[in-house]
Design a protein around this motif. Structure first.
Motif, PDB file in Angstrom:
ATOM      1  N   ASP A   1      -3.178   3.512  10.086  1.00 36.64           N
ATOM      2  CA  ASP A   1      -2.964   3.247  11.503  1.00 36.64           C
ATOM      3  C   ASP A   1      -1.941   4.247  12.039  1.00 36.64           C
ATOM      4  O   ASP A   1      -1.295   4.973  11.278  1.00 36.64           O
ATOM      5  CB  ASP A   1      -2.498   1.816  11.759  1.00 36.64           C
TER       6      ASP A   1
ATOM      7  N   LYS B   1      10.347 -10.397   5.709  1.00 34.97           N
ATOM      8  CA  LYS B   1       8.904 -10.543   5.435  1.00 34.97           C
ATOM      9  C   LYS B   1       8.598 -11.812   4.648  1.00 34.97           C
ATOM     10  O   LYS B   1       7.442 -12.132   4.394  1.00 34.97           O
ATOM     11  CB  LYS B   1       8.409  -9.330   4.638  1.00 34.97           C
TER      12      LYS B   1
ATOM     13  N   ARG C   1       0.703   5.053  15.676  1.00 36.24           N
ATOM     14  CA  ARG C   1       1.175   4.705  17.016  1.00 36.24           C
ATOM     15  C   ARG C   1       0.656   5.772  17.967  1.00 36.24           C
ATOM     16  O   ARG C   1       0.579   6.955  17.617  1.00 36.24           O
ATOM     17  CB  ARG C   1       2.703   4.685  17.043  1.00 36.24           C
TER      18      ARG C   1
ATOM     19  N   HIS D   1       1.150  -9.087  10.457  1.00 38.75           N
ATOM     20  CA  HIS D   1       0.166  -8.016  10.738  1.00 38.75           C
ATOM     21  C   HIS D   1       0.142  -7.033   9.575  1.00 38.75           C
ATOM     22  O   HIS D   1       1.070  -6.944   8.768  1.00 38.75           O
ATOM     23  CB  HIS D   1       0.474  -7.317  12.067  1.00 38.75           C
TER      24      HIS D   1
ATOM     25  N   ALA E   1      -1.536  -2.829   8.883  1.00 36.95           N
ATOM     26  CA  ALA E   1      -1.973  -1.676   9.669  1.00 36.95           C
ATOM     27  C   ALA E   1      -1.535  -1.956  11.100  1.00 36.95           C
ATOM     28  O   ALA E   1      -0.379  -2.335  11.317  1.00 36.95           O
ATOM     29  CB  ALA E   1      -3.473  -1.450   9.514  1.00 36.95           C
TER      30      ALA E   1
ATOM     31  N   SER F   1       8.329   1.766   7.764  1.00 41.91           N
ATOM     32  CA  SER F   1       9.465   2.308   6.995  1.00 41.91           C
ATOM     33  C   SER F   1       9.344   2.058   5.491  1.00 41.91           C
ATOM     34  O   SER F   1       9.804   2.878   4.698  1.00 41.91           O
ATOM     35  CB  SER F   1      10.763   1.681   7.506  1.00 41.91           C
ATOM     36  N   THR F   2       8.746   0.955   5.101  1.00 41.30           N
ATOM     37  CA  THR F   2       8.730   0.627   3.658  1.00 41.30           C
ATOM     38  C   THR F   2       8.126   1.729   2.801  1.00 41.30           C
ATOM     39  O   THR F   2       8.712   2.092   1.777  1.00 41.30           O
ATOM     40  CB  THR F   2       7.990  -0.706   3.418  1.00 41.30           C
TER      41      THR F   2
ATOM     42  N   ASN G   1       3.774   7.680  12.710  1.00 36.34           N
ATOM     43  CA  ASN G   1       3.612   7.544  11.261  1.00 36.34           C
ATOM     44  C   ASN G   1       3.356   8.909  10.625  1.00 36.34           C
ATOM     45  O   ASN G   1       3.836   9.194   9.526  1.00 36.34           O
ATOM     46  CB  ASN G   1       2.477   6.585  10.929  1.00 36.34           C
TER      47      ASN G   1
END
Ligand code: 6PG
Length: 252
Positions: free
Chosen positions: A73, A207, A75, A152, A154, A44-45, A85
């Motif tokens: 990366d 984060k 999904r 994590h 990517a 989302s960022t 993504n």
């Protein structure tokens, strides 16, 4: 050399500055090499950055005709799945900019398995870069990355076998502990660390601990995979908001 860390008041300011740096990277790459090869972050960022890049006043100043957009990366879901993504980037950016057909390279998640999607994506990258995928590494001009609150980046998750892959550019990865609980396809560290420029975009108090560990702790890549991002011959910078930076002892 310690990576550059820039702290922004909020995620909107972070997104605007990140968009400026993306535009700068494209200008430089097109000027020197005639094209820009970018790998985009998911999650989302970065969406705010993509939305800023799509704004007419900015988009018109970017040479999209010579820009190629890949994904760091993905999904393993359909391209129209809300968790995709590619779906996020299509909504935030691709729908509004004149990237020529064949210049945006989604991970082929319509293939039967994540492993075949990963292998095909590596071949796609090899074709686009004009190199063989068993020799040189593809050198992206810019890779955008995010940071998960488990450290994590990517889809390189803590303790995952993908962290130790050195002979493949793209691998499939089981779901991490964070949502969505789906298989992933991810660039591996050799490709990330071959980049000319890497920008981490990190926002949110959730984060803060992982960011502190990566930037100021003694992180190991198994526990905080983002610590494994160390471009061999490129620049690394962190764009973080105050909430994510709240555990850092050094600022700027
Ligand atoms: C993904 C991303 C992932 C993301 C981090 C941060 O597919 O989810 O590539 O690495 O960058 O999880 O995600 P947020 O920006 O949503 O916090």
């Amino acid at each position: 050399m310690a990576p550059a860390v820039t702290i922004f008041k909020n995620s909107d300011d972070l997104g605007k500055h990140a968009a400026d740096l993306v535009a700068r990277a494209v200008r430089g790459a097109v000027r020197v090499r005639g094209r820009a090869m970018l790998a985009l972050a998911g999650g989302s960022t970065p969406e705010k950055t993509y939305m800023v890049l799509a704004q007419p006043g900015r988009s018109s100043r970017i040479d999209w005709a010579h820009t190629n957009l890949f994904f760091g990366d993905e999904r393993f879901v359909r391209p129209d799945d809300p968790a995709s993504n590619f779906a996020m980037v299509r909504r935030a950016l691709l729908a509004a900019i004149p990237v020529p057909a064949g210049h945006a390279f989604p991970v082929p998640t319509q293939l039967p398995t994540a492993a075949t999607a990963a292998a095909e994506y590596a071949a796609t990258i090899a074709r686009a870069f004009g190199i063989a995928d068993d020799r040189d590494l593809p050198r992206f001009d810019l890779i955008l990355l995010g940071l998960g609150d488990d450290g994590h980046t990517a889809s390189l998750f803590p303790g995952a076998p993908s962290l130790r892959v050195t002979d493949r550019w793209v691998v499939a990865s089981p779901p991490g502990t964070l949502p969505p609980p789906v298989e992933r396809i991810t660039l591996t560290f050799p490709v990330l660390n071959a980049a000319r420029e890497i920008l981490f975009l990190v926002s949110g108090r959730n984060k803060a601990e992982a960011l502190h560990d990566v930037l100021e702790g003694q992180p190991n890549c198994e526990a905080r995979p983002a610590a494994g991002v160390r471009p061999a011959d490129g620049t690394l910078a962190w764009l973080v908001d105050e909430a994510a930076a709240s555990r850092l002892t050094r600022s700027g």
